[in-house]
Enzyme design. Sequence first.
Site, PDB file in Angstrom:
ATOM      1  N   SER A 138       0.854  -1.199   0.000  1.00 57.60           N
ATOM      2  CA  SER A 138       0.000   0.000   0.000  1.00 57.60           C
ATOM      3  C   SER A 138       0.883   1.239   0.000  1.00 57.60           C
ATOM      4  O   SER A 138       2.045   1.171   0.422  1.00 57.60           O
ATOM      5  CB  SER A 138      -0.856  -0.001   1.272  1.00 57.60           C
ATOM      6  OG  SER A 138      -1.494   1.254   1.457  1.00 57.60           O
ATOM      7  N   TYR A 151      -1.771  -0.661  10.431  1.00 53.81           N
ATOM      8  CA  TYR A 151      -1.928  -1.015   9.011  1.00 53.81           C
ATOM      9  C   TYR A 151      -0.667  -0.633   8.240  1.00 53.81           C
ATOM     10  O   TYR A 151      -0.101  -1.457   7.516  1.00 53.81           O
ATOM     11  CB  TYR A 151      -3.151  -0.290   8.434  1.00 53.81           C
ATOM     12  CG  TYR A 151      -3.374  -0.522   6.955  1.00 53.81           C
ATOM     13  CD1 TYR A 151      -4.064  -1.640   6.493  1.00 53.81           C
ATOM     14  CD2 TYR A 151      -2.904   0.389   6.002  1.00 53.81           C
ATOM     15  CE1 TYR A 151      -4.277  -1.842   5.131  1.00 53.81           C
ATOM     16  CE2 TYR A 151      -3.109   0.193   4.648  1.00 53.81           C
ATOM     17  CZ  TYR A 151      -3.801  -0.926   4.215  1.00 53.81           C
ATOM     18  OH  TYR A 151      -3.999  -1.124   2.867  1.00 53.81           O
TER      19      TYR A 151
HETATM   20  N1  LIG Z   1      -8.494   0.033  -1.214  1.00 50.83           N
HETATM   21  C1  LIG Z   1      -7.399   0.739  -1.028  1.00 50.83           C
HETATM   22  O1  LIG Z   1      -7.424   1.975  -0.969  1.00 50.83           O
HETATM   23  C2  LIG Z   1      -6.062   0.045  -0.912  1.00 50.83           C
HETATM   24  C3  LIG Z   1      -4.904   0.826  -1.009  1.00 50.83           C
HETATM   25  C4  LIG Z   1      -3.662   0.209  -0.906  1.00 50.83           C
HETATM   26  C5  LIG Z   1      -3.589  -1.153  -0.702  1.00 50.83           C
HETATM   27  N2  LIG Z   1      -4.730  -1.909  -0.596  1.00 50.83           N
HETATM   28  C6  LIG Z   1      -4.569  -3.348  -0.362  1.00 50.83           C
HETATM   29  O2  LIG Z   1      -5.208  -4.073  -1.388  1.00 50.83           O
HETATM   30  C7  LIG Z   1      -5.539  -5.373  -0.904  1.00 50.83           C
HETATM   31  C8  LIG Z   1      -6.970  -5.693  -1.316  1.00 50.83           C
HETATM   32  O3  LIG Z   1      -7.852  -4.799  -0.654  1.00 50.83           O
HETATM   33  P1  LIG Z   1      -9.147  -4.161  -1.353  1.00 50.83           P
HETATM   34  O4  LIG Z   1      -8.963  -2.699  -1.370  1.00 50.83           O
HETATM   35  O5  LIG Z   1      -9.460  -4.873  -2.612  1.00 50.83           O
HETATM   36  O6  LIG Z   1     -10.248  -4.428  -0.201  1.00 50.83           O
HETATM   37  P2  LIG Z   1     -11.481  -5.421  -0.091  1.00 50.83           P
HETATM   38  O7  LIG Z   1     -12.413  -5.243  -1.224  1.00 50.83           O
HETATM   39  O8  LIG Z   1     -11.982  -5.224   1.301  1.00 50.83           O
HETATM   40  O9  LIG Z   1     -10.808  -6.865  -0.241  1.00 50.83           O
HETATM   41  C9  LIG Z   1     -10.111  -7.487   0.796  1.00 50.83           C
HETATM   42  C10 LIG Z   1     -10.024  -8.973   0.472  1.00 50.83           C
HETATM   43  O10 LIG Z   1      -9.254  -9.620   1.498  1.00 50.83           O
HETATM   44  C11 LIG Z   1      -9.998 -10.721   1.975  1.00 50.83           C
HETATM   45  N3  LIG Z   1      -9.712 -10.981   3.380  1.00 50.83           N
HETATM   46  C12 LIG Z   1      -9.717 -10.099   4.420  1.00 50.83           C
HETATM   47  N4  LIG Z   1      -9.463 -10.735   5.576  1.00 50.83           N
HETATM   48  C13 LIG Z   1      -9.305 -12.053   5.255  1.00 50.83           C
HETATM   49  C14 LIG Z   1      -9.056 -13.226   6.007  1.00 50.83           C
HETATM   50  N5  LIG Z   1      -8.915 -13.193   7.349  1.00 50.83           N
HETATM   51  N6  LIG Z   1      -8.964 -14.410   5.361  1.00 50.83           N
HETATM   52  C15 LIG Z   1      -9.119 -14.459   4.023  1.00 50.83           C
HETATM   53  N7  LIG Z   1      -9.357 -13.396   3.258  1.00 50.83           N
HETATM   54  C16 LIG Z   1      -9.455 -12.210   3.863  1.00 50.83           C
HETATM   55  C17 LIG Z   1     -11.458 -10.351   1.778  1.00 50.83           C
HETATM   56  O11 LIG Z   1     -12.247 -11.521   1.644  1.00 50.83           O
HETATM   57  P3  LIG Z   1     -13.273 -12.124   2.726  1.00 50.83           P
HETATM   58  O12 LIG Z   1     -13.798 -10.975   3.524  1.00 50.83           O
HETATM   59  O13 LIG Z   1     -14.300 -12.800   1.886  1.00 50.83           O
HETATM   60  O14 LIG Z   1     -12.463 -13.088   3.519  1.00 50.83           O
HETATM   61  C18 LIG Z   1     -11.389  -9.625   0.443  1.00 50.83           C
HETATM   62  O15 LIG Z   1     -11.443 -10.547  -0.620  1.00 50.83           O
HETATM   63  C19 LIG Z   1      -5.309  -5.341   0.608  1.00 50.83           C
HETATM   64  O16 LIG Z   1      -4.083  -5.971   0.922  1.00 50.83           O
HETATM   65  C20 LIG Z   1      -5.213  -3.854   0.908  1.00 50.83           C
HETATM   66  O17 LIG Z   1      -4.442  -3.587   2.058  1.00 50.83           O
HETATM   67  C21 LIG Z   1      -5.958  -1.329  -0.713  1.00 50.83           C
END
Ligand SMILES: NC(=O)c1ccc[n+]([C@@H]2O[C@H](COP(=O)([O-])OP(=O)(O)OC[C@H]3O[C@@H](n4cnc5c(N)ncnc54)[C@H](OP(=O)(O)O)[C@@H]3O)[C@@H](O)[C@H]2O)c1
Length: 240
Positions: A138, A151
Amino acid sequence: VNLKDMVVVITGASSGIGAEAARELAGAGAKLVLTARRGDRLQALADELPVQVAILAADIADPATPERLLALAIERFGRADAVVNNAGMLAIGAIEAIDFDEMTQVIRVNYEAVVRSSYVFARAFKAQGGGAIINVSSIGAYTNGPMIGVYSGTKHAVEGFTDALRIELAGTGVKVGSIAPGSTETEMLDTIRSKFGEGAAPSTPMLGPLDVAQAIRFMLEQSDRSNIARLLIYSAHETH
Ligand SMILES: NC(=O)c1ccc[n+]([C@@H]2O[C@H](COP(=O)([O-])OP(=O)(O)OC[C@H]3O[C@@H](n4cnc5c(N)ncnc54)[C@H](OP(=O)(O)O)[C@@H]3O)[C@@H](O)[C@H]2O)c1
């Protein structure tokens, strides 16, 4: 590298960046192993995709999950070629409001699970003489701010760990890199909105999950000579 028939494992594939990466890589012809806790979401996504997909509904913080993912890839497709460690969770709050159990969970999902999965797949990839590991970090790994220290700390850790693993595996055929997205419109942002209100999430246009998914595809498509070790992708409006 042509991704057709490559076997790619994606964690956190039930929503956001992970689900979009699945669509993008399926569009390139990859076979997929998808995991997250919400199995109904994974099944719906698998039904939508034009490629062979295996799904595993599991908690990525369960120490057994990475081995189960590798075993599933081998059982269904005979091998794994790449893993995208994307599952992650966000927790924010002032020091007075910190929930230690939630913080521990963030560390387990965002860092411990990434480390465990990277090692499990690194061993298999090294043994077969090739493979790719992409860890989703991130901008939190590059910028620090109040109330998001745990985080950010996990994402700093992911970047450091990933680069050390890249160096350890250089020359083996196993490529390792990280991608650091800026603010991306996914369900993760709902965590901020639900805690601090609509106005707390960035107001400028954010990245969409497709932007990040295309960057992940680009990393995987590099030639055997090239390894994108770190990729930082911002919204064109982002200022930090
Ligand atoms: N959105 C942003 O602004 C942003 C910015 C920088 C980096 N990121 C990174 O991008 C990645 C994806 O995030 P996103 O933005 O796409 O958010 P998201 O839509 O909330 O997706 C998060 C994913 O992680 C899974 N997950 C969470 N806890 C879990 C667990 N205990 N076991 C298995 N799966 C789990 C969730 O699936 P389930 O709930 O079905 O388990 C979901 O598929 C993350 O690593 C996040 O830190 C996001």
